[in-house]
Motif scaffolding. Structure first.
Motif, PDB file in Angstrom:
ATOM      1  N   TYR A 228     -32.150  -2.272  38.714  1.00  0.00           N
ATOM      2  CA  TYR A 228     -31.021  -2.407  40.085  1.00  0.00           C
ATOM      3  C   TYR A 228     -31.059  -0.404  39.785  1.00  0.00           C
ATOM      4  N   LEU A 229     -30.572   0.179  38.420  1.00  0.00           N
ATOM      5  CA  LEU A 229     -30.687   0.675  39.340  1.00  0.00           C
ATOM      6  C   LEU A 229     -31.074   1.941  38.536  1.00  0.00           C
ATOM      7  N   ALA A 230     -33.066   1.483  38.037  1.00  0.00           N
ATOM      8  CA  ALA A 230     -34.526   2.364  38.269  1.00  0.00           C
ATOM      9  C   ALA A 230     -34.966   2.049  39.560  1.00  0.00           C
ATOM     10  N   VAL A 231     -34.442   1.224  39.715  1.00  0.00           N
ATOM     11  CA  VAL A 231     -35.518   1.215  41.311  1.00  0.00           C
ATOM     12  C   VAL A 231     -34.466   1.755  42.256  1.00  0.00           C
ATOM     13  N   HIS A 232     -33.018   2.029  42.789  1.00  0.00           N
ATOM     14  CA  HIS A 232     -32.283   2.137  43.403  1.00  0.00           C
ATOM     15  C   HIS A 232     -32.309   3.659  43.112  1.00  0.00           C
ATOM     16  N   GLY A 233     -32.043   4.058  42.190  1.00  0.00           N
ATOM     17  CA  GLY A 233     -31.951   5.758  41.465  1.00  0.00           C
ATOM     18  C   GLY A 233     -33.427   5.904  41.361  1.00  0.00           C
ATOM     19  N   ARG A 234     -34.302   5.401  41.703  1.00  0.00           N
ATOM     20  CA  ARG A 234     -35.940   6.311  41.528  1.00  0.00           C
ATOM     21  C   ARG A 234     -36.015   7.196  40.581  1.00  0.00           C
ATOM     22  N   CYS A 235     -36.030   6.076  39.127  1.00  0.00           N
ATOM     23  CA  CYS A 235     -35.687   7.205  37.884  1.00  0.00           C
ATOM     24  C   CYS A 235     -36.773   6.505  36.696  1.00  0.00           C
ATOM     25  N   ARG A 236     -37.380   7.145  35.783  1.00  0.00           N
ATOM     26  CA  ARG A 236     -38.010   6.550  34.874  1.00  0.00           C
ATOM     27  C   ARG A 236     -36.859   6.164  33.294  1.00  0.00           C
ATOM     28  N   VAL A 237     -37.677   4.980  32.934  1.00  0.00           N
ATOM     29  CA  VAL A 237     -36.772   4.392  32.117  1.00  0.00           C
ATOM     30  C   VAL A 237     -36.979   5.037  30.481  1.00  0.00           C
ATOM     31  N   LEU A 238     -36.147   5.411  29.770  1.00  0.00           N
ATOM     32  CA  LEU A 238     -36.741   5.754  27.740  1.00  0.00           C
ATOM     33  C   LEU A 238     -36.259   5.067  27.161  1.00  0.00           C
ATOM     34  N   PRO A 239     -36.900   4.673  26.911  1.00  0.00           N
ATOM     35  CA  PRO A 239     -35.898   3.556  25.383  1.00  0.00           C
ATOM     36  C   PRO A 239     -35.629   4.454  24.228  1.00  0.00           C
ATOM     37  N   VAL A 240     -34.955   3.588  23.593  1.00  0.00           N
ATOM     38  CA  VAL A 240     -33.625   4.359  22.508  1.00  0.00           C
ATOM     39  C   VAL A 240     -33.935   3.038  21.120  1.00  0.00           C
ATOM     40  N   ALA A 241     -34.645   3.380  20.275  1.00  0.00           N
ATOM     41  CA  ALA A 241     -34.422   2.152  19.089  1.00  0.00           C
ATOM     42  C   ALA A 241     -33.612   2.743  18.370  1.00  0.00           C
ATOM     43  N   CYS A 242     -32.110   1.524  18.035  1.00  0.00           N
ATOM     44  CA  CYS A 242     -31.312   2.284  17.349  1.00  0.00           C
ATOM     45  C   CYS A 242     -31.828   1.222  16.348  1.00  0.00           C
ATOM     46  N   ILE A 243     -31.246   2.429  14.881  1.00  0.00           N
ATOM     47  CA  ILE A 243     -32.082   0.682  13.820  1.00  0.00           C
ATOM     48  C   ILE A 243     -31.161   1.533  12.674  1.00  0.00           C
ATOM     49  N   ASN A 244     -30.196   0.172  12.008  1.00  0.00           N
ATOM     50  CA  ASN A 244     -29.218  -0.182  10.557  1.00  0.00           C
ATOM     51  C   ASN A 244     -27.959   0.254  11.553  1.00  0.00           C
ATOM     52  N   THR A 245     -28.067   0.256  12.547  1.00  0.00           N
ATOM     53  CA  THR A 245     -27.165   1.100  12.739  1.00  0.00           C
ATOM     54  C   THR A 245     -25.389  -0.612  12.493  1.00  0.00           C
ATOM     55  N   GLY A 246     -25.940  -1.750  13.049  1.00  0.00           N
ATOM     56  CA  GLY A 246     -25.624  -3.152  12.433  1.00  0.00           C
ATOM     57  C   GLY A 246     -25.027  -3.243  11.057  1.00  0.00           C
ATOM     58  N   ALA A 247     -25.988  -2.539  10.306  1.00  0.00           N
ATOM     59  CA  ALA A 247     -25.540  -2.479   8.299  1.00  0.00           C
ATOM     60  C   ALA A 247     -24.926  -1.253   8.400  1.00  0.00           C
ATOM     61  N   ALA A 248     -25.129  -0.097   9.424  1.00  0.00           N
ATOM     62  CA  ALA A 248     -24.304   1.248   8.944  1.00  0.00           C
ATOM     63  C   ALA A 248     -22.691   0.793   8.925  1.00  0.00           C
ATOM     64  N   LEU A 249     -22.682  -0.274   9.743  1.00  0.00           N
ATOM     65  CA  LEU A 249     -21.528  -0.324  10.898  1.00  0.00           C
ATOM     66  C   LEU A 249     -20.883  -2.079  10.914  1.00  0.00           C
ATOM     67  N   PRO A 250     -20.683  -3.241   9.943  1.00  0.00           N
ATOM     68  CA  PRO A 250     -20.884  -4.414   9.907  1.00  0.00           C
ATOM     69  C   PRO A 250     -19.155  -4.814  11.107  1.00  0.00           C
ATOM     70  N   ARG A 251     -19.272  -6.073  11.590  1.00  0.00           N
ATOM     71  CA  ARG A 251     -18.410  -6.510  12.831  1.00  0.00           C
ATOM     72  C   ARG A 251     -17.519  -6.707  11.508  1.00  0.00           C
ATOM     73  N   GLY A 252     -16.299  -6.061  12.421  1.00  0.00           N
ATOM     74  CA  GLY A 252     -14.481  -6.012  11.034  1.00  0.00           C
ATOM     75  C   GLY A 252     -15.008  -4.937  10.172  1.00  0.00           C
ATOM     76  N   ALA A 253     -15.845  -3.431  10.143  1.00  0.00           N
ATOM     77  CA  ALA A 253     -15.423  -2.865   9.210  1.00  0.00           C
ATOM     78  C   ALA A 253     -14.913  -1.698  10.037  1.00  0.00           C
TER      79      ALA A 253
END
Length: 314
Positions: A228-253
């Motif tokens: 909806y945002l990409a179509v109605h905002g008439r813009c491009r999408v830039l992919p971002v890969a967040c690697i190892n964030t779950g291991a760096a800050l596990p649930r409960g840490a």
């Protein structure tokens, strides 16, 4: 801060429902009458002026070109690319503009402290991030740190859609101070989506995590709000890969593990195709699936490169 942590609904209703297939119910009637494409309009002639002299007729506004022939399935007639159409697809910039001074002044020192003292973070792909155009940063989501990292590591100001439950106490005031956008997950939040579209119409950047909530971060499914945002905002999408964030800050840490190397990798932006009926849920579902495939490809490419680097190091 988590961008769109939960449902990201459109003003036309929830967008988290599965793609309509065979035998699916008919599409609902559009809620908002505003069309995405401006129709050709010829102004009515003005009344003759005194003396019998008629004023010159106003210029005819031509209809936009570039409409392709109809195709099968949910992706019927499309206009390509989305960024080629100049007129905004929503009601226009009505919300108050954000102040970028805080980001320009505070981000560099905060980034240095976070990357080298608090955590072990590296950012990659800054050369892929365009400036001066509307843009949607879309990332995978496995930790609540993903949102702050995208905002801090990006080389330009990013406004994330953040669940409204986060806007309490000191954290809530901080989120408002740095210009993040609260979104209500329990209903179609038109204010949040229109605020995001306003920011895009000014050439700004929005951050979303289209998986909706924290999970494995594998991009197995995305919600349709990003389409909806990409179509109605008439813009491009830039992919971002967040690697190892779950291991760096596990649930409960309570504190991140500095021993874990975290990577924030910005990919190359891509265009989406605008459906002939941009308010059709089926059409938006097709756009969302195309976005999901591209985000998953970027994530797989980054992880494959990391595996090769690890093998070479051994």
């Amino acid at each position: 801060m988590t961008a769109a942590d939960g449902r990201l609904d459109t003003p036309d209703g929830p967008v988290a429902e599965p793609v309509a297939g065979a035998g699916a119910p008919a599409e609902p009637a559009p809620v908002e009458p505003a069309a995405v494409e401006p129709a050709a309009v010829e102004s009515a002639p003005a009344a003759p002026a005194a003396g019998g002299v008629e004023p010159a007729p106003k210029a005819v506004v031509p209809a936009p070109s570039g409409v392709e022939s109809a195709t099968s399935g949910a992706r019927a007639e499309r206009v390509r690319p989305a960024t080629s159409v100049g007129a905004p697809a929503h009601r226009g910039a009505a919300s108050k503009p954000f102040n970028d001074i805080t980001h320009r002044v505070l981000k560099p020192p905060v980034r240095q402290v976070l990357n080298h003292l608090v955590m072990n973070v590296v950012h990659e792909g800054w050369e892929n991030v365009p400036h001066g155009e509307p843009l949607i940063f879309a990332g995978n989501h496995s930790s609540w740190m993903d949102g702050p990292l995208v905002v801090i590591e990006a080389p330009r100001t990013v406004r994330c859609l953040v669940k409204s439950e986060m806007y309490k106490g000191i954290l809530g005031r901080l989120l408002l101070f740095v210009g993040q956008i609260p979104i209500n997950r329990g209903r179609p939040d038109r204010d949040a989506l229109h605020t995001a579209l306003d920011e895009l119409s000014r050439g700004g950047a929005i951050g979303v995590f289209p998986e909706g909530t924290r999970g494995s971060g594998e991009m197995a499914a995305v919600q349709h709000g990003i389409a909806y945002l990409a179509v109605h905002g008439r813009c491009r999408v830039l992919p971002v890969a967040c690697i190892n964030t779950g291991a760096a800050l596990p649930r409960g840490a309570k504190w991140p593990r500095r021993s874990v190397k975290v990577r924030v990798v910005f990919g190359k932006p891509f265009e989406v195709e605008v459906p002939a009926n941009p308010r059709s849920r089926r059409a938006l579902a097709a756009v969302a699936e195309d976005i999901r495939v591209r985000l998953a490809d970027h994530l797989a490419t980054v992880r494959a490169g990391e595996s090769r680097d690890s093998s070479a190091a051994e």
